[in-house]
Design an enzyme around this catalytic site. Sequence first.
Site: not given
Ligand code: DGL
Length: 268
Positions: A13-14, A76, A155, A187, A189
């Site tokens: 993931d990011s 992600c 976050e 997403c 999150h």
């Molecule tokens: N992990 C990203 C997603 O699922 C969210 C956070 C980001 O913008 O990097 O889209």
Amino acid sequence: MQPNSGNPIGVFDSGVGGLTVVRALMERLPFENIVYFGDTARVPYGVKSVETIAHYTTQIAEFLLGKQVKLLIVACNTMAAVASQVVQDLSPVPVLDVIDAGAVGAVAATRSRRVGVIGTPTTINSNAYARAIHQYQPEIRIFSQPCPLFVPLVEEGWLEHQVTRLTAQEYLRPVLAEQIDTLVLGCTHYPLLKPLLQDVAGPGVALVDSAEAMAERTAALLAEMGLANPRRTPPEYHFHVTDVPLRFQTIGERFLGRSLANVHVEKW
Ligand code: DGL
């Protein structure tokens, strides 16, 4: 060559958000070893260009393949939306991504064939969810909404905060006006906002949690390919990140739902 079933599953993931997928995997597949990669130094990806995301995605996939993973999971949504093919092209092991899993979940959940999708601006602009859902059922109508403020609110830990509730009401108003019966949380999150989003959307809307959908897909694929770990010993979990930001431990543990150990910092 068939990968070894005792090898770990690679999840990336990011940032820390993909730990929602790891958590769902730990619950669904308690004997699988997992190696996680979170690009905490370069997050957020959701507002970056396709070229940049593809470049970062390649680096991460290659790193995890170097750890001998038997399966790669693009946790992600943003990376899956614009760079899934990049990973498929370079990977000798099977690749699963959250968008496909979420699409399958949405198709199974909807009765009215009116589905809402929320995600980062890059995910929504890519139209990847609509394409994935239409592959399974072309008659489904999709109503999408980018929700850029949700990532920083999660976050910050404002999971039940009044500001988050007002933001959700504002973001969801246009999709709810379309009489959707299913809402895809597109997403990493957003699963943490599930109780609040369910409240705002009302009981008539089914929420598709892409993390849970992903865990189901993974279990099915491992069984199908004979790649499930046959050992019944406690698995190993390793977490690789590119930075340890302030409050990393707290945020990470909230996403994971348990304490975070074996954290390795990669200096790229
Ligand atoms: N992990 C990203 C997603 O699922 C969210 C956070 C980001 O913008 O990097 O889209």
